[in-house]
Design a protein around this motif. Structure first.
Motif, PDB file in Angstrom:
ATOM      1  N   VAL A  90     137.178  32.604  13.188  1.00 31.42           N
ATOM      2  CA  VAL A  90     136.250  32.880  14.013  1.00 31.42           C
ATOM      3  C   VAL A  90     136.949  33.847  15.243  1.00 31.42           C
ATOM      4  CG1 VAL A  90     134.857  31.582  16.048  1.00 31.42           C
ATOM      5  CG2 VAL A  90     135.195  30.865  13.572  1.00 31.42           C
ATOM      6  N   GLN A  91     138.048  33.562  15.321  1.00 29.74           N
ATOM      7  CA  GLN A  91     139.173  34.258  16.268  1.00 29.74           C
ATOM      8  C   GLN A  91     138.657  34.379  17.864  1.00 29.74           C
ATOM      9  OE1 GLN A  91     139.079  38.314  16.766  1.00 29.74           O
ATOM     10  NE2 GLN A  91     138.841  38.818  14.578  1.00 29.74           N
ATOM     11  N   GLY A  92     138.998  35.528  18.344  1.00 28.39           N
ATOM     12  CA  GLY A  92     138.330  35.606  20.111  1.00 28.39           C
ATOM     13  C   GLY A  92     137.316  36.106  20.334  1.00 28.39           C
ATOM     14  N   MET A  93     136.513  35.720  21.141  1.00 29.58           N
ATOM     15  CA  MET A  93     135.038  36.230  21.683  1.00 29.58           C
ATOM     16  C   MET A  93     135.176  37.534  22.232  1.00 29.58           C
ATOM     17  SD  MET A  93     133.727  33.550  20.428  1.00 29.58           S
ATOM     18  CE  MET A  93     135.116  33.541  19.351  1.00 29.58           C
ATOM     19  N   SER A  94     134.555  38.344  21.788  1.00 32.42           N
ATOM     20  CA  SER A  94     134.474  39.839  22.512  1.00 32.42           C
ATOM     21  C   SER A  94     133.217  40.210  23.078  1.00 32.42           C
ATOM     22  CB  SER A  94     134.462  40.847  21.141  1.00 32.42           C
ATOM     23  OG  SER A  94     135.716  40.532  20.577  1.00 32.42           O
ATOM     24  N   GLY A  95     132.460  39.153  23.689  1.00 38.55           N
ATOM     25  CA  GLY A  95     131.411  39.544  24.385  1.00 38.55           C
ATOM     26  C   GLY A  95     130.497  38.384  24.497  1.00 38.55           C
ATOM     27  N   PHE A  96     129.755  38.209  25.662  1.00 35.47           N
ATOM     28  CA  PHE A  96     128.570  37.296  25.877  1.00 35.47           C
ATOM     29  C   PHE A  96     127.661  38.053  26.168  1.00 35.47           C
ATOM     30  CE2 PHE A  96     131.500  33.935  28.109  1.00 35.47           C
ATOM     31  CZ  PHE A  96     132.207  33.363  26.912  1.00 35.47           C
ATOM     32  N   ALA A  97     126.283  37.581  25.739  1.00 37.32           N
ATOM     33  CA  ALA A  97     124.989  38.060  26.013  1.00 37.32           C
ATOM     34  C   ALA A  97     124.702  37.269  27.477  1.00 37.32           C
ATOM     35  CB  ALA A  97     123.863  37.546  25.084  1.00 37.32           C
ATOM     36  N   MET A  98     123.921  38.185  28.196  1.00 36.10           N
ATOM     37  CA  MET A  98     123.443  37.717  29.394  1.00 36.10           C
ATOM     38  C   MET A  98     122.328  36.333  29.409  1.00 36.10           C
ATOM     39  SD  MET A  98     121.127  39.756  32.410  1.00 36.10           S
ATOM     40  CE  MET A  98     119.531  39.636  31.164  1.00 36.10           C
ATOM     41  N   ASN A  99     121.529  36.681  28.319  1.00 35.11           N
ATOM     42  CA  ASN A  99     120.423  35.527  27.989  1.00 35.11           C
ATOM     43  C   ASN A  99     120.979  34.709  27.158  1.00 35.11           C
ATOM     44  OD1 ASN A  99     118.648  36.875  29.666  1.00 35.11           O
ATOM     45  ND2 ASN A  99     118.004  38.214  28.169  1.00 35.11           N
ATOM     46  N   ARG A 100     120.773  33.141  27.464  1.00 39.07           N
ATOM     47  CA  ARG A 100     121.131  32.099  26.591  1.00 39.07           C
ATOM     48  C   ARG A 100     119.976  31.821  25.540  1.00 39.07           C
ATOM     49  NH1 ARG A 100     125.325  28.011  29.114  1.00 39.07           N
ATOM     50  NH2 ARG A 100     125.982  28.852  30.825  1.00 39.07           N
ATOM     51  N   ALA A 101     120.273  31.107  24.570  1.00 37.92           N
ATOM     52  CA  ALA A 101     119.412  30.603  23.648  1.00 37.92           C
ATOM     53  C   ALA A 101     118.651  29.558  24.139  1.00 37.92           C
ATOM     54  CB  ALA A 101     120.489  30.087  22.416  1.00 37.92           C
ATOM     55  N   GLU A 102     117.695  28.963  23.638  1.00 39.82           N
ATOM     56  CA  GLU A 102     116.623  28.095  24.108  1.00 39.82           C
ATOM     57  C   GLU A 102     117.208  26.856  24.306  1.00 39.82           C
ATOM     58  OE1 GLU A 102     113.265  27.840  21.748  1.00 39.82           O
ATOM     59  OE2 GLU A 102     112.720  29.482  21.969  1.00 39.82           O
ATOM     60  N   ASP A 103     118.198  26.319  23.731  1.00 38.79           N
ATOM     61  CA  ASP A 103     119.051  25.071  23.935  1.00 38.79           C
ATOM     62  C   ASP A 103     120.017  25.277  24.849  1.00 38.79           C
ATOM     63  OD1 ASP A 103     120.915  26.627  22.379  1.00 38.79           O
ATOM     64  OD2 ASP A 103     121.125  25.267  20.945  1.00 38.79           O
ATOM     65  N   GLY A 104     120.359  26.477  25.511  1.00 38.94           N
ATOM     66  CA  GLY A 104     121.307  26.633  26.571  1.00 38.94           C
ATOM     67  C   GLY A 104     122.743  27.202  26.047  1.00 38.94           C
ATOM     68  N   ALA A 302     141.504  49.750  30.883  1.00 40.09           N
ATOM     69  CA  ALA A 302     140.217  49.427  30.326  1.00 40.09           C
ATOM     70  C   ALA A 302     139.519  48.233  30.820  1.00 40.09           C
ATOM     71  CB  ALA A 302     140.746  49.019  28.703  1.00 40.09           C
ATOM     72  N   ILE A 303     138.336  48.152  30.081  1.00 42.83           N
ATOM     73  CA  ILE A 303     137.236  47.255  30.558  1.00 42.83           C
ATOM     74  C   ILE A 303     137.113  46.049  29.320  1.00 42.83           C
ATOM     75  CG2 ILE A 303     136.121  48.383  32.373  1.00 42.83           C
ATOM     76  CD1 ILE A 303     133.909  47.593  29.624  1.00 42.83           C
ATOM     77  N   GLY A 304     136.547  44.814  29.837  1.00 41.58           N
ATOM     78  CA  GLY A 304     136.543  43.733  28.595  1.00 41.58           C
ATOM     79  C   GLY A 304     134.927  43.277  28.475  1.00 41.58           C
ATOM     80  N   ASP A 305     134.226  43.347  29.380  1.00 47.25           N
ATOM     81  CA  ASP A 305     133.022  43.045  29.348  1.00 47.25           C
ATOM     82  C   ASP A 305     132.141  43.489  30.491  1.00 47.25           C
ATOM     83  OD1 ASP A 305     130.650  41.899  27.857  1.00 47.25           O
ATOM     84  OD2 ASP A 305     131.089  39.952  28.383  1.00 47.25           O
ATOM     85  N   PHE A 306     130.542  43.447  30.369  1.00 40.22           N
ATOM     86  CA  PHE A 306     129.670  44.191  31.301  1.00 40.22           C
ATOM     87  C   PHE A 306     128.643  43.321  31.447  1.00 40.22           C
ATOM     88  CE2 PHE A 306     127.457  48.189  32.411  1.00 40.22           C
ATOM     89  CZ  PHE A 306     127.078  48.058  33.871  1.00 40.22           C
ATOM     90  N   ASN A 307     128.271  42.525  32.415  1.00 43.78           N
ATOM     91  CA  ASN A 307     126.817  41.671  32.316  1.00 43.78           C
ATOM     92  C   ASN A 307     126.220  41.700  33.697  1.00 43.78           C
ATOM     93  OD1 ASN A 307     125.730  40.710  30.226  1.00 43.78           O
ATOM     94  ND2 ASN A 307     127.546  39.248  29.937  1.00 43.78           N
ATOM     95  N   PHE A 308     124.855  42.129  33.821  1.00 43.99           N
ATOM     96  CA  PHE A 308     124.030  42.108  35.055  1.00 43.99           C
ATOM     97  C   PHE A 308     124.028  40.481  35.640  1.00 43.99           C
ATOM     98  CE2 PHE A 308     122.668  46.031  33.790  1.00 43.99           C
ATOM     99  CZ  PHE A 308     122.682  46.761  35.250  1.00 43.99           C
ATOM    100  N   ILE A 309     123.942  40.204  36.903  1.00 46.01           N
ATOM    101  CA  ILE A 309     123.636  39.147  37.519  1.00 46.01           C
ATOM    102  C   ILE A 309     122.357  38.948  38.382  1.00 46.01           C
ATOM    103  CG2 ILE A 309     126.171  38.431  37.719  1.00 46.01           C
ATOM    104  CD1 ILE A 309     125.981  38.841  40.742  1.00 46.01           C
ATOM    105  N   ASP A 310     121.675  40.244  38.415  1.00 44.01           N
ATOM    106  CA  ASP A 310     120.402  40.241  39.305  1.00 44.01           C
ATOM    107  C   ASP A 310     120.019  41.847  38.781  1.00 44.01           C
ATOM    108  OD1 ASP A 310     121.762  41.967  41.051  1.00 44.01           O
ATOM    109  OD2 ASP A 310     121.744  40.428  42.651  1.00 44.01           O
ATOM    110  N   ALA A 311     119.071  42.280  39.562  1.00 43.78           N
ATOM    111  CA  ALA A 311     118.489  43.335  39.050  1.00 43.78           C
ATOM    112  C   ALA A 311     119.222  44.683  39.106  1.00 43.78           C
ATOM    113  CB  ALA A 311     117.151  43.606  39.841  1.00 43.78           C
ATOM    114  N   THR A 312     120.316  44.633  40.085  1.00 39.39           N
ATOM    115  CA  THR A 312     121.086  45.756  40.292  1.00 39.39           C
ATOM    116  C   THR A 312     122.389  45.457  40.190  1.00 39.39           C
ATOM    117  OG1 THR A 312     121.157  45.789  42.466  1.00 39.39           O
ATOM    118  CG2 THR A 312     119.277  46.988  41.413  1.00 39.39           C
TER     119      THR A 312
END
Length: 447
Positions: A90-104, A302-312
């Motif tokens: 399973v090793q290391g996580m390489s990114g999170f999606a902004m939107n979660r699944a229905e169960d959170g 380098a960068i590691g991840d990129f996710n919006f927190i609102d519209a901009t």
């Protein structure tokens, strides 16, 4: 007049805008043990049941027989694990999606396996739904979905080409970023770099080549790039320099794909201390033609991840290549690095940017950042054995590749532990998959 000129000269020498550093407090900690393995699908090739067979100089079919270490740059510290593995790491996580699944639960993904095309042909590609519990300190893996290409949508030969299941491996792609839109999965790849569109159950729908200013961007690992190849001419994307971050913008549903490292210029050297960001429209399945720039802080590579927190506004992880507690740094010129870190972690930031605020050259405005090497822990949330030798709590990993907003005051950050090749928390031990909950109200409120 002389006084006025002198004053103007002084003002010109000052930075136009001093970026603020905001405080961060540890609000929770959870972790998944480093050696966490999953079984391949029943219809996957038997080859996939023993992963990491090609990480040495020659093929190795003897399970758990080759001790791993962190490599020369990081002191050759043993990680107390041996390859090849029975099952898939399973090793290391390489990114999170902004939107979660229905169960959170959180959508996250594992990268190409063991670090390169050459050593990962038996590492299956997959994404997960995970739930970090900051009360118990445990991370629950709820689901793992394996990527596959039964409809032959991948535009090149894959490692398991002749198999019925056509599961994808680390010899095909290096998935580093993930988003979920309209019940479909969008993945940013480093090798192409490509954007991959897949169903929720892992079937590839389409693969999209990167375009910048009407020209295809290639890297040294892009199919079709052959040796000898001139950096900057035959390819402009650095090795391991593709889409480490790919943010989904609310309202527009555009994907903002950010390269991990600077592009190469015609002379084969980085074009500058900035990263390219291109926008892709899932609705039309095409690039918009717009591109922007993210300027790296001094010391970041380098960068590691990129996710919006609102519209901009969005969060970006920027980092150096260091690993380990600076309090245990090796002395200058030390030849014995067995008990110290020769290249400790220094620059590990979560940066808040405003994508709508750009200058004439396309640079996205940096609003401020938090320092992951300086996290307050007044309530003692850090588990025993994961606290630094001295000073505040730190997140001293080479590759920190996951960040997402939780609410108006909290974010979650996690690391890619490059199993079994990274340490960082304890010399002689492989890094675990750590998820940290940070209270950062000032950062999230900044504009």
């Amino acid at each position: 007049m002389r006084l006025t000129l002198a004053l103007l000269a002084t003002c010109a020498a000052l930075p136009a805008h001093a970026e603020e550093t905001f405080p961060a407090t540890l609000a929770g900690h959870a972790w998944l043990p480093a050696l966490t393995l999953v079984t391949p699908p029943a219809d996957a090739p038997r080859d996939a049941w023993l992963s990491g067979k090609f990480t040495g100089k020659t093929r190795n079919d003897s399970a758990m027989s080759a001790p791993a270490d962190t490599g020369k740059n990081y002191g050759n510290h043993p990680t107390d694990l041996s390859l090849p593995f029975i099952g898939q790491p399973v090793q290391g996580m390489s990114g999170f999606a902004m939107n979660r699944a229905e169960d959170g639960s959180i959508y996250t993904l594992t990268d190409n396996g063991f670090g390169s095309k050459i050593n990962s042909p038996d590492a299956l590609l997959f994404f997960h739904r995970m739930n970090p519990d900051f009360t118990t300190g445990k991370v629950q893996r709820l689901e793992t979905v394996f990527l596959r290409d039964p409809d032959h949508k991948v535009p090149f030969r894959i490692a398991y080409e002749g198999t019925e299941g056509r599961y994808l491996t680390g010899a095909d792609f290096d998935p580093e970023s993930i988003q979920v839109l309209n019940d479909e999965i969008w993945i940013g790849d480093e090798f192409g770099p490509y954007i991959i569109r897949a169903t929720a159950d892992g079937r590839v729908i389409s693969v999209h080549q990167t375009m910048l200013d009407g020209v295809a961007l290639n890297g040294p690992d892009t199919p079709g790039t052959v040796v000898p190849a001139a950096p900057g001419k035959d390819f402009r994307v650095q090795r391991s320099g593709g889409y480490e971050g790919m943010a989904l913008q609310p309202d527009t549903n555009l994907l903002w794909a950010m390269l991990e490292k600077p592009l190469l210029g015609d002379d084969g050297t980085p074009e500058g201390d900035f990263l390219r960001v291109m926008t892709f429209d899932p609705a039309s399945a095409d690039w918009t033609g717009d591109s922007f720039r993210f300027k790296l802080a001094e010391g970041a590579v380098a960068i590691g991840d990129f996710n919006f927190i609102d519209a901009t506004r969005a969060l970006v992880i920027e980092r150096d290549a260091g690993e380990g507690d600076a309090a245990l740094a090796c002395a200058e010129g030390a030849t014995d690095t067995s008990a110290c870190y020769p290249m400790p972690a220094k620059v590990k930031n979560i940066v808040l940017v405003d994508t709508a605020d750009r200058d004439a050259e396309g640079y996205i405005r940096r609003i401020g950042h938090i320092d992951l090497m300086n996290i307050a822990d007044p309530d003692g949330k850090a588990p025993e054995g994961m606290k630094p030798a001295e000073g505040p709590f730190t997140f001293p990993f080479q590759t920190i590749e996951d960040v997402m907003r939780v609410d108006d005051t909290h974010i979650i950050v996690a690391n890619d532990n490059n199993l079994p090749f990274s340490g960082g928390r304890e010399i002689g031990k492989a890094a675990n998959n750590e998820f940290i909950l940070l209270s950062v109200p000032e950062l999230l409120a900044a504009h």
